[in-house]
Design a protein around this motif. Structure first.
Motif, PDB file in Angstrom:
ATOM      1  N   MET A  32       0.854  -1.180   0.000  1.00  0.00           N
ATOM      2  CA  MET A  32       0.000   0.000   0.000  1.00  0.00           C
ATOM      3  C   MET A  32       0.900   1.243   0.000  1.00  0.00           C
ATOM      4  N   GLU A  33       0.837   1.977  -1.114  1.00  0.00           N
ATOM      5  CA  GLU A  33       1.701   3.147  -1.226  1.00  0.00           C
ATOM      6  C   GLU A  33       0.962   4.390  -0.759  1.00  0.00           C
ATOM      7  N   ILE A  34       1.698   5.234  -0.066  1.00  0.00           N
ATOM      8  CA  ILE A  34       1.130   6.495   0.383  1.00  0.00           C
ATOM      9  C   ILE A  34       1.854   7.613  -0.351  1.00  0.00           C
ATOM     10  N   VAL A  35       1.098   8.620  -0.800  1.00  0.00           N
ATOM     11  CA  VAL A  35       1.702   9.702  -1.578  1.00  0.00           C
ATOM     12  C   VAL A  35       1.364  11.025  -0.906  1.00  0.00           C
ATOM     13  N   ILE A  36       2.393  11.785  -0.597  1.00  0.00           N
ATOM     14  CA  ILE A  36       2.215  13.072   0.083  1.00  0.00           C
ATOM     15  C   ILE A  36       2.734  14.175  -0.822  1.00  0.00           C
ATOM     16  N   ASP A  37       2.015  15.273  -0.864  1.00  0.00           N
ATOM     17  CA  ASP A  37       2.488  16.429  -1.620  1.00  0.00           C
ATOM     18  C   ASP A  37       2.781  17.541  -0.619  1.00  0.00           C
ATOM     19  N   THR A  38       4.073  17.794  -0.400  1.00  0.00           N
ATOM     20  CA  THR A  38       4.436  18.808   0.590  1.00  0.00           C
ATOM     21  C   THR A  38       4.171  20.214   0.070  1.00  0.00           C
ATOM     22  N   GLY A  39       3.903  20.323  -1.241  1.00  0.00           N
ATOM     23  CA  GLY A  39       3.610  21.635  -1.813  1.00  0.00           C
ATOM     24  C   GLY A  39       2.124  21.970  -1.770  1.00  0.00           C
ATOM     25  N   SER A  40       1.320  21.032  -1.305  1.00  0.00           N
ATOM     26  CA  SER A  40      -0.125  21.255  -1.284  1.00  0.00           C
ATOM     27  C   SER A  40      -0.513  22.146  -0.109  1.00  0.00           C
ATOM     28  N   SER A  41      -1.671  22.811  -0.258  1.00  0.00           N
ATOM     29  CA  SER A  41      -2.155  23.659   0.841  1.00  0.00           C
ATOM     30  C   SER A  41      -2.748  22.807   1.969  1.00  0.00           C
ATOM     31  N   HIS A  42      -3.071  21.576   1.623  1.00  0.00           N
ATOM     32  CA  HIS A  42      -3.621  20.638   2.611  1.00  0.00           C
ATOM     33  C   HIS A  42      -2.473  20.188   3.522  1.00  0.00           C
TER      34      HIS A  42
ATOM     35  N   THR B 235      26.976  10.986  -5.703  1.00  0.00           N
ATOM     36  CA  THR B 235      25.650  10.353  -5.781  1.00  0.00           C
ATOM     37  C   THR B 235      24.721  10.912  -4.703  1.00  0.00           C
ATOM     38  N   PHE B 236      25.254  11.089  -3.491  1.00  0.00           N
ATOM     39  CA  PHE B 236      24.433  11.662  -2.421  1.00  0.00           C
ATOM     40  C   PHE B 236      23.983  13.072  -2.760  1.00  0.00           C
ATOM     41  N   LYS B 237      24.885  13.820  -3.420  1.00  0.00           N
ATOM     42  CA  LYS B 237      24.542  15.179  -3.830  1.00  0.00           C
ATOM     43  C   LYS B 237      23.397  15.149  -4.854  1.00  0.00           C
ATOM     44  N   ILE B 238      23.464  14.228  -5.785  1.00  0.00           N
ATOM     45  CA  ILE B 238      22.423  14.088  -6.815  1.00  0.00           C
ATOM     46  C   ILE B 238      21.088  13.727  -6.166  1.00  0.00           C
ATOM     47  N   TYR B 239      21.131  12.809  -5.221  1.00  0.00           N
ATOM     48  CA  TYR B 239      19.901  12.416  -4.539  1.00  0.00           C
ATOM     49  C   TYR B 239      19.270  13.610  -3.817  1.00  0.00           C
ATOM     50  N   ARG B 240      20.118  14.426  -3.214  1.00  0.00           N
ATOM     51  CA  ARG B 240      19.593  15.604  -2.508  1.00  0.00           C
ATOM     52  C   ARG B 240      18.885  16.529  -3.480  1.00  0.00           C
ATOM     53  N   LEU B 241      19.463  16.715  -4.653  1.00  0.00           N
ATOM     54  CA  LEU B 241      18.835  17.558  -5.670  1.00  0.00           C
ATOM     55  C   LEU B 241      17.533  16.943  -6.162  1.00  0.00           C
ATOM     56  N   MET B 242      17.504  15.631  -6.294  1.00  0.00           N
ATOM     57  CA  MET B 242      16.285  14.949  -6.729  1.00  0.00           C
ATOM     58  C   MET B 242      15.172  15.167  -5.703  1.00  0.00           C
ATOM     59  N   ARG B 243      15.535  15.138  -4.412  1.00  0.00           N
ATOM     60  CA  ARG B 243      14.520  15.347  -3.374  1.00  0.00           C
ATOM     61  C   ARG B 243      14.000  16.776  -3.418  1.00  0.00           C
ATOM     62  N   LYS B 244      14.912  17.712  -3.729  1.00  0.00           N
ATOM     63  CA  LYS B 244      14.492  19.120  -3.778  1.00  0.00           C
ATOM     64  C   LYS B 244      13.623  19.399  -4.995  1.00  0.00           C
ATOM     65  N   ALA B 245      13.798  18.610  -6.058  1.00  0.00           N
ATOM     66  CA  ALA B 245      13.120  18.894  -7.322  1.00  0.00           C
ATOM     67  C   ALA B 245      11.631  18.604  -7.280  1.00  0.00           C
ATOM     68  N   SER B 246      11.211  17.821  -6.302  1.00  0.00           N
ATOM     69  CA  SER B 246       9.798  17.443  -6.299  1.00  0.00           C
ATOM     70  C   SER B 246       9.219  17.584  -4.899  1.00  0.00           C
ATOM     71  N   THR B 247       7.943  17.969  -4.850  1.00  0.00           N
ATOM     72  CA  THR B 247       7.267  18.043  -3.550  1.00  0.00           C
ATOM     73  C   THR B 247       6.502  16.751  -3.247  1.00  0.00           C
ATOM     74  N   ILE B 248       6.487  15.830  -4.213  1.00  0.00           N
ATOM     75  CA  ILE B 248       5.759  14.577  -4.035  1.00  0.00           C
ATOM     76  C   ILE B 248       6.658  13.575  -3.305  1.00  0.00           C
ATOM     77  N   ARG B 249       6.128  12.997  -2.247  1.00  0.00           N
ATOM     78  CA  ARG B 249       6.883  12.005  -1.489  1.00  0.00           C
ATOM     79  C   ARG B 249       6.059  10.721  -1.433  1.00  0.00           C
ATOM     80  N   LYS B 250       6.754   9.606  -1.601  1.00  0.00           N
ATOM     81  CA  LYS B 250       6.030   8.322  -1.592  1.00  0.00           C
ATOM     82  C   LYS B 250       6.665   7.386  -0.579  1.00  0.00           C
ATOM     83  N   ALA B 251       5.829   6.542  -0.005  1.00  0.00           N
ATOM     84  CA  ALA B 251       6.337   5.542   0.941  1.00  0.00           C
ATOM     85  C   ALA B 251       5.370   4.370   0.984  1.00  0.00           C
ATOM     86  N   GLU B 252       5.901   3.238   1.353  1.00  0.00           N
ATOM     87  CA  GLU B 252       5.049   2.064   1.531  1.00  0.00           C
ATOM     88  C   GLU B 252       4.668   1.958   3.003  1.00  0.00           C
TER      89      GLU B 252
END
Lengths: 126, 358
Positions: free
Chosen positions: A1-11, B108-125
């Motif tokens: 089950m994947e969870i997706v968060i948008d830290t740029g969202s107003s929510h 590689t760690f520097k690249i990963y840091r930039l990749m994290r900064k490039a997007s506000t979308i975060r995913k996890a299981e």
């Protein structure tokens, strides 16, 4: 089950977490007894502050969607599905709307309502 | 004479394996990724302009070439001028051979840091991770057993009062090494997700691969120490450089193994068709470091520098060998780095009132 968060969202992020976990429970992706990751693991995976995830877990536990069993971990509550349909925030808003409507019909002004609300929240009396 | 020839063959193998064959494999892998998954279609994989990656590959190739040449010259000099072939160069040369790989890892760690900064979308299981999901309990049991066996062995050997063997020193070094490897394992299992786009299955494979490698390194290091001590006790110290070189080659082969490219999901790095000019945006992202982040690196650098200098000075003062100087210097640098990180976290806490997660 994947969870997706948008830290740029107003929510708020913690709110996104709560909503997604509740949706997962309602859809059957998470079932009673399923183990959730620890606060630290989820915070690290999502690159969030621990406090944000801790707040989400705390509110989910308050709503009896999850239960924490100490070192054994965090699990989906046995009655999570029923409890996930309860939206406390929506309930608070609807109750407050009723009460504020009542005050306005009695002639209380908006600023009086705000000041009184602030005093009550801060446990102050005139 | 036969010892010198044997050592020359083994040391030549070390030079070619760690400065030619393994870097060549890494370069071919990186070139394959660049050609098969180019920035135009997989923009999320390249937060920096393509020129950066080309330059990094060229530098990596050049550094390894230089170190390879230096190694061959060193071997020739040792063969021509040495009477016994026991120059204590294996360990220092091995450390030099790892410098290009360390630089690549840091990049590689520097690249990963930039990749994290490039997007506000975060995913996890929503799945917990435990140590035994990635490695069999028997392997951990074996690692602990070998470590405890070494302690017993060291205590036993120390009863003979051999001048070249210090039980305390050996146990301390091995304990420090095992703690360090355990730290790496735990950091990979529970720590921050470095690549924000990495598929969860790939992350699990990577963690499993790394955990098993670290456990193997721990067992190999402990056994190597035991074997070395036994050889020294049997008056076979002339074989130590040869055994040490063989050991480093095994560590390098195990430590630098990588997951097969065709088992990695690259679709997660595909350019998002919804976002306009995603590739262009990623190409234009420069590393923006706040004044605080710059000072964070300064704390670490100052810590490492002081620790390293102090360690080397102390070792020199005590009349340590080259290996001892490098070892004590390394420990000093590690302690200095730890103190630098602790200081930067404390400053961060004072500035923001809570600990920073990034």
């Amino acid at each position: 089950m994947e969870i997706v968060i948008d830290t740029g969202s107003s929510h708020p992020v913690f709110s996104q977490l709560i909503d997604q976990i509740k949706k997962a429970v309602l859809s059957g992706a998470l079932n009673p007894g399923d183990t959730l990751p620890s606060i630290r693991q989820l915070a690290n995976d999502l690159a969030l502050n621990h406090n944000t995830v801790a707040k989400a877990y705390r509110l989910l536990e308050r709503d009896s969607v999850i239960e924490t069993k100490g070192y054994r971990g965090t699990f989906i509550h046995p009655n999570a599905k029923a409890n996930s349909t309860v939206d406390l925030n929506a309930w608070v808003i609807s109750k407050l709307t009723e009460i504020v409507q009542g005050f306005k019909e009695s002639g209380v002004t908006d600023s009086e309502i705000r000041i009184a609300f602030g005093n009550v929240m801060n446990n102050r009396t005139n | 004479m036969s010892d010198q020839i044997l050592f020359s063959i083994v040391f030549l193998a070390q030079i070619l394996l760690i400065s030619y064959y393994l870097p060549g494999k890494m370069l071919r892998r990186m070139t394959y990724v660049l050609e098969t998954y180019p920035p135009s279609a997989y923009a999320k994989l390249y937060p920096k302009p393509i020129a950066y990656y080309d330059k990094a590959l060229r530098n990596f190739k050049a550094m390894n070439g230089f170190i390879l040449l230096a190694g061959l010259l060193l071997l020739a000099a040792m063969y021509v001028y040495s009477t016994t072939g026991e120059w204590d160069v294996v360990f220092p040369y091995f450390m030099v051979q790892f410098i290009p790989i360390m630089i690549l890892e840091m990049g590689t760690f520097k690249i990963y840091r930039l990749m994290r900064k490039a997007s506000t979308i975060r995913k996890a299981e929503l799945q917990p991770r435990r140590l035994f999901y990635f490695v069999a309990p028997k392997m951990i049991g074996l690692m602990l057993f070998v470590y405890l066996a070494f302690i017993v062995f060291a205590v036993y050997i120390s009863a003979f009062d051999l001048p070249w063997f210090s039980a305390f020193e050996n146990i301390a070094i091995l304990t420090g090494m095992n703690l360090f490897l355990t730290g790496i394992i735990l950091w990979n299992i529970y720590g921050k997700k470095q690549d924000p786009y990495q598929a969860y299955e790939d992350r699990k494979k990577h963690i499993a691969h790394l955990v098993r490698s670290m456990v193997f390194v721990s067992i190999a290091a402990t056994l190597f120490n035991m074997i070395n001590s036994v050889f020294s006790a049997w008056d076979m110290r002339h074989l130590e450089p040869t055994i040490t070189s063989l050991y480093f080659q095994i560590i390098a082969v195990v430590g630098l193994r990588a997951i097969r490219i065709d088992n990695i999901d690259f679709e997660v790095y595909k350019t998002d068709p919804i976002l306009d000019n995603q590739a262009e945006k990623n190409q234009l992202i420069e590393e923006e470091t706040t004044d605080y982040e710059k000072s964070k690196h300064i704390y670490k650098m100052v810590g490492v520098s002081f620790g390293l200098a102090f360690g080397i000075a102390l070792a020199f003062n005590e009349g340590a060998t080259i290996k001892g100087i490098m070892l004590i210097g390394g420990v000093g640098g590690g302690v200095g780095l730890f103190l630098g990180i602790a200081l930067s976290l404390w400053v961060s806490h004072l500035r923001t009132g809570d600990s920073s997660m990034t």
